[in-house]
Write a protein that holds these residues in place. Structure first.
Motif, short mmCIF file in Angstrom:
data_model
loop_
_atom_site.label_atom_id
_atom_site.label_comp_id
_atom_site.label_asym_id
_atom_site.label_seq_id
_atom_site.Cartn_x
_atom_site.Cartn_y
_atom_site.Cartn_z
N TRP B 674 52.50 16.25 8.38
CA TRP B 674 52.40 17.59 7.79
C TRP B 674 52.02 18.66 8.79
O TRP B 674 52.19 19.84 8.54
N ALA B 675 51.52 18.23 9.94
CA ALA B 675 51.15 19.22 10.95
C ALA B 675 52.37 19.75 11.69
O ALA B 675 52.28 20.70 12.44
N GLU B 676 53.52 19.12 11.47
CA GLU B 676 54.67 19.43 12.31
C GLU B 676 55.70 20.33 11.63
O GLU B 676 56.76 20.59 12.18
N TYR B 677 55.41 20.75 10.41
CA TYR B 677 56.33 21.70 9.77
C TYR B 677 55.57 22.57 8.77
O TYR B 677 54.48 22.23 8.34
N ASP B 678 56.18 23.68 8.41
CA ASP B 678 55.62 24.58 7.41
C ASP B 678 55.84 23.98 6.03
O ASP B 678 56.93 23.49 5.75
N GLY B 679 54.85 24.05 5.18
CA GLY B 679 55.07 23.53 3.84
C GLY B 679 54.03 24.02 2.86
O GLY B 679 52.93 24.40 3.25
N ASP B 680 54.39 24.01 1.60
CA ASP B 680 53.46 24.40 0.54
C ASP B 680 53.00 23.17 -0.22
O ASP B 680 53.80 22.26 -0.45
N TYR B 681 51.75 23.16 -0.60
CA TYR B 681 51.20 22.04 -1.34
C TYR B 681 50.46 22.57 -2.56
O TYR B 681 49.84 23.62 -2.49
N VAL B 682 50.54 21.84 -3.65
CA VAL B 682 49.85 22.26 -4.87
C VAL B 682 48.62 21.38 -5.01
O VAL B 682 48.73 20.16 -5.07
N ASN B 683 47.46 22.00 -5.03
CA ASN B 683 46.26 21.17 -5.11
C ASN B 683 45.94 20.82 -6.55
O ASN B 683 46.70 21.18 -7.47
N LEU B 684 44.85 20.13 -6.79
CA LEU B 684 44.61 19.62 -8.13
C LEU B 684 44.36 20.71 -9.15
O LEU B 684 44.46 20.49 -10.35
N GLU B 685 44.05 21.92 -8.67
CA GLU B 685 43.86 23.03 -9.60
C GLU B 685 45.19 23.68 -9.97
O GLU B 685 45.25 24.54 -10.83
N GLY B 686 46.26 23.30 -9.25
CA GLY B 686 47.54 23.95 -9.46
C GLY B 686 47.72 25.15 -8.53
O GLY B 686 48.64 25.93 -8.69
#
Lengths: 168, 865
Positions: B674-686
């Motif tokens: 995950w350190a090697e590209y841009d990305g969005d993540y949804v955490n447990l709160e949404g």
């Protein structure tokens, strides 16, 4: 007629006069040196090839703190730190790119461990660019050594920066 | 003109009234003081330091930390207060009405200079060798206050006790932490954080006066799962860690803000990298008050090393004559295209399946979904690889509970926190720290309901340890107790749950009746509740039964108005995968949106991980695409997965390094971390959080999104015009109005017990080690310094019964398999349950498990040497 006498006078008086200076210099010590057989002693403030100092017991003074690299205006110094078996900090890689170095001596000034000095050596030429990258092994002074030819220079540096004389 | 002024005045009055109202609501009176000539109004109880910081006035500190209580140990934050004879420490002085404070007067500066001179008396000037050099508070403050000389002419004190005789007097405190007491300025920040924030007591202050020192507790190592924070908060270089020790100078690094990929709360982190080297050097926290409070569990801090390890897969591999050989990306893509087409033609129906990992970002997961649904026309897709027998419908009680909203910051304000079926330190370290914070600062009541004595229960006012596998009975018992005591008016529940009385429920669940009554009383009297359910619910085969019981509790006590209850997701983007519809049968709303976006949605049978593995065994699924997941190591039935994957005609597996699953694969593709590209993540709160690219993809690896689009292009069906188009679709999906569903009436709960078997008497729990997460962290050097091999954790009584000592090996047998692991004796486990971490590939602990069992039972015997 006058010109003729003047010309003869030039030949027989002025020429021996000039040649006398030439002959005189045959017996005077010449100012030029027979380089590379003979070498001129450099000024104590001359900044030549870098060398890395050691402690008396032979351990390297450099702890790879990175201040020389930070101070370097030409970005010529590259280093990678490492840990010795004793848990001390030391340089794993220490390289100076000579082609970049401008011999300003800032590294020497920045060094808190009195490890790097610019020496008197000025003869460095090589056939390829890679040879101009000096590694730590090439720059470290030999150990043991009988005599420190640059002690004088180090003393001067200590004096300038108010450091007490720790190196014997 | 008159009118306008009137409007302003009236607005002013309204606003002033509002402020008063807010104060009245919060119940805290406000005080006004003057700091450096400016007036400030703050709630009573605010310290001068905090008030000044709010105004943007910087006061230097060493010992103060925003998330800890003040001690005033360093005296650096001196301020001058009118009518007080001496300088005061601002971190421990509360603002009083009418105070006049100077933060930078002559006297203050002189006082601070004297403090620094005192601190420097014994502080060695070894900044060149010190790792903190460049980011050291002491260095900065010394420089700022122009302290250039010392009047102290004696020898500096040295602490050599316990060191290995090196020149720096370093002492190793634990697997990662190194202490240098000469550099320590005794601000006690580490000890306070360890005790207050983490509840650990392995570090303390010993001796007193001039020879006081920080040290580890005698006979103990500092190896708690939050120990990395101690290094980060140390204001000088007294505490350093092996991870960053002597690696690089801090001024040569650049930072990239990112999101932790190891915890589901998505802690905010900073990557330190050097641009020329394409290498990450360390991770520190990026304080986000609503998520992580500035504390990182070790798994987040050292987990980045999975990206930099040498064991990474370097090129694609293709299996030729039973051996995986290196290949180019083009070759690999051609093979994938040819084999998948061949299989589809041969079978003539949907015979492809896909399994994604919940560690991947939204773009990757969405493109994977689109690849399967539009190109392969398959509904065989899932992201859950470690849960046995998954639920089918989106409306099951379990799925409804998973979808419930949950806010991490709300744990702070709760006056009752219940952790149910969850070993919080192992599963949700950030939420665990929040719970401790609420307990420390707000005196929140903590209740822990678990089948064994979890470590996080040390602050619990009430710890209910029930018989394993009886979770729903405990919940029913609480409901019954509430009804019997008349705490709730609603009596509709009677008859829907078994057993019928509290006493029966208590004896069934192996708890006392008083405990159940106490919990019921606590819930009904609480004003704000956080009810955290963990993996022991979500991974149980009886998850729907337990969830129904939880819903009954929810409805009975009216949680809707006074708190939050949720089954928390476990992985970095579990929540995102769910809301992007990466399930075999997503909810109707999602399905409609997806078919609207793509113009089609396959009609084939939806199969989840478990069903897909069953179909593989029947050879009805012949081609399988695994991206990032490792079912062989994590799915709770190793034999079942092995049989399934081995019968496949063609398996593609992508991962960071070689795993058990990639060994079986016909094509292995190197995946970027995950350190090697841009990305969005949804955490447990949404909450959607963006992780930036820190370094370029290492070796020949590619981000998951690129791999998936390459495959789609090979099939002649490009997925998106650009990554922006993909992100637009993701945004649309995530912005869908998410209606959380509730059951309208009480649900029936019929407890389903499994009978104990004589031959296999001990229930076995499989979970993460506190220093590890999933299958990847084993490759992190620092984390494996803490724990590098599997162990079986058991209580001292159990060990005594088996006549084994700590570290001795035992044979653990179940009806389907056996393994040999060393014993670890721990107080944090009930006497009859044993626990084995699942993070170590070589142990193959999942070979002990059976997918259709609620409880795994094992027989433990001592290995005779």
């Amino acid at each position: 007629m006058k010109e003729v006498i003047k010309a003869i006078g030039n030949v027989f008086i002025s020429m021996p006069k000039g040649l006398f200076v030439t002959f005189k210099h045959l017996f005077i010590k010449p100012v030029t040196l027979d380089y590379p057989k003979q070498k001129n002693p450099m000024s104590p403030r001359y900044r030549g090839k870098h060398y890395l100092e050691r402690y008396d017991d032979g351990t390297e003074r450099c702890v790879c703190c990175g201040l020389c690299a930070a101070a370097c205006p030409a970005d010529a110094i590259y280093m990678e730190p490492d840990e010795t078996e004793k848990g001390e900090r030391c340089a794993k890689v220490y390289e100076i790119n000579l082609l970049r170095c401008i011999f300003c001596g800032f590294c020497e000034e920045a060094c808190p461990e009195e490890a790097i000095f610019l020496g008197q050596e000025y003869e460095f030429s090589a056939g390829d660019r890679d040879s101009f990258i000096w590694t730590k092994e090439e720059m470290l002074v030999q150990h043991p050594r009988k005599d420190n030819p640059l002690k004088r220079v180090i003393r001067r540096v200590r004096k300038v920066y108010g450091v007490t004389d720790k190196v014997k | 003109m008159q009118g306008k002024v009137g409007v302003f005045v009236s607005i002013g009055i309204v606003m002033a009234e509002q402020v008063k109202k807010e104060q009245a609501v919060s119940g805290v009176p406000m005080v006004t003081a003057t700091i450096d000539g400016r007036e400030v109004t703050v709630p009573k109880g605010t310290t001068v330091l905090e008030a000044a910081r709010e105004m943007g006035i910087h006061i230097p500190t060493f010992c103060w930390h925003p998330k800890l209580k003040s001690v005033g140990a360093c005296r650096m934050c001196y301020v001058e207060i009118e009518r007080m004879p001496k300088l005061q420490v601002s971190c421990a002085t509360e603002v009083m009405e009418g105070m006049v404070i100077q933060t930078a007067s002559e006297q203050v500066l002189q006082g601070r200079k004297a403090v620094i001179e005192f601190i420097l008396l014994n502080h060695p000037l070894d900044c060149p060798t010190c790792d903190k050099g460049g980011e050291c508070d002491l260095q900065n403050h010394t420089f700022a206050h122009a302290v250039d000389d010392s009047r102290y002419s004696f020898k500096k004190a040295r602490y050599t006790d316990g060191t290995d005789g090196t020149t720096f007097d370093d002492k190793r405190l634990g697997p990662e932490i190194v202490l240098n007491r000469n550099r320590c300025i005794l601000c006690y920040k580490c000890v306070r954080a360890n005790k207050e924030a983490f509840g650990e007591y392995d570090l303390g202050v010993y001796e007193r006066g001039n020879i006081a020192e920080i040290n580890s507790a005698p006979g103990h190592e500092v190896d708690n799962p939050f120990s990395g924070n101690l290094v980060e908060i140390c204001p000088v270089g007294a505490l350093t860690n092996s991870d960053w020790r002597y690696k690089i100078r801090v001024w040569l690094t650049q930072t990239t803000s990112s999101i932790c990929n190891m915890t589901s709360s998505g802690s905010n982190i900073l990557f330190y990298k050097e641009k020329n080297h394409n290498k990450i050097y360390r991770v520190t926290s990026r304080m986000n008050d609503s998520i992580d409070d500035g504390w990182l569990p070790d798994v987040s801090r050292y987990g980045y090393q999975i990206a930099t390890t040498e064991e990474r897969l370097k090129t694609p591999l293709i299996k030729k004559d039973g051996k995986q050989v290196e290949a180019t990306w083009d070759e690999a893509m051609t093979v994938i295209h040819n084999r998948f087409t061949e299989i589809a033609e041969k079978k003539g129906k949907v015979c492809l399946g896909g399994l994604a990992s919940p560690y991947l970002d939204n773009d990757s997961l969405h493109s994977f979904n689109k690849l399967f649904r539009t190109v392969f026309k398959s509904n065989n897709i899932d992201f859950r690889s470690d849960y046995r027998m998954l639920p089918e419908g989106a409306d099951s009680p379990y799925e409804m509970l998973v979808d419930q909203p949950f806010t991490i910051a709300d744990i702070d304000d709760s006056d009752l926190i219940i952790s149910f079926g969850s070993d919080l330190i192992r599963e949700h370290p950030n939420e665990y720290l929040r719970m401790r914070k609420a307990y420390n600062f707000k005196r929140a009541k903590v209740v822990s309901i678990n089948p064994y004595a979890v470590k996080s229960a040390d602050i619990a006012e009430l710890e209910v340890i029930h018989s394993i596998g009886r979770a729903e009975t405990v919940l029913n018992g609480i409901c019954l107790a509430a009804m019997e005591m008349g705490l709730v008016n609603n009596q509709d529940l009677t008859g829907k749950i078994a057993p019928a009385t509290t006493a029966e429920a208590a004896s069934d669940a192996g708890v006392t009746e008083d405990d159940l009554k106490e919990v019921a009383r606590a819930i009904s009297s609480a004003k704000k509740i956080s009810f955290i359910c963990g993996e022991m619910v979500s991974r149980s085969i009886a998850r729907d039964t337990i969830a129904s019981a939880l819903w009954n509790l929810y409805l009975l006590f009216g949680f809707k108005d006074k708190g939050q209850m949720a089954i928390l997701p476990r992985y970095a983007n579990s929540r995102g995968a769910g809301s992007l519809g990466l399930l075999p049968s997503p909810s109707d709303g999602l399905r409609n949106t997806l078919s609207g976006l793509w113009g089609c949605f396959p009609e084939s049978d939806p199969n989840n991980t478990d069903a897909m593995l069953a179909l593989m065994r029947k050879e009805e699924i012949s081609g399988f695409f695994i991206i990032g997941a490792n079912p062989l190591m994590l799915y709770p039935d190793r034999q079942f997965v092995t049989d399934g994957l081995e019968r496949l005609d063609f398996l593609v597996a992508c991962d960071l390094f070689e795993t058990d699953t990639t060994e079986l694969a016909d094509v292995v593709l190197p995946l970027s971390s995950w350190a090697e590209y841009d990305g969005d993540y949804v955490n447990l709160e949404g909450k959607v959080q963006h992780a930036r690219q820190a370094i370029k993809p290492l070796y020949q690896s590619k981000p998951a999104y690129e791999i998936i689009t390459m495959v789609a292009e090979k099939f002649g069906a490009p997925l998106f015009e650009s990554i922006e188009a993909c992100r637009k679709e993701v945004d649309e999906l995530l912005s869908m109005t998410h209606s959380t569903k509730f059951p309208s009436q009480f649900l029936e709960v019929k407890p389903c017990y499994e009978d104990a078997e004589e031959e296999y008497p001990t229930p076995l729990l499989i979970c993460d080690d506190p220093h590890h997460c999933g299958h990847r962290t084993e490759k992190s050097q620092s984390l494996s310094n803490f724990v590098s091999e599997a162990y079986i954790e058991m209580s001292p009584e159990k060990a005594e019964k088996l006549a084994v000592k700590d570290g001795e090996s035992v044979r653990v047998e179940s009806p389907v398999g056996k393994i040999v692991v060393p014993v670890r004796i721990s107080d944090c486990i009930d006497n009859n349950v044993v626990l084995i971490p699942r993070n170590f590939a070589s142990t193959q602990v999942t070979s002990l498990l059976m997918r259709k069992r609620r409880l795994d039972r094992v027989k433990i015997t001592k290995v005779d040497e």
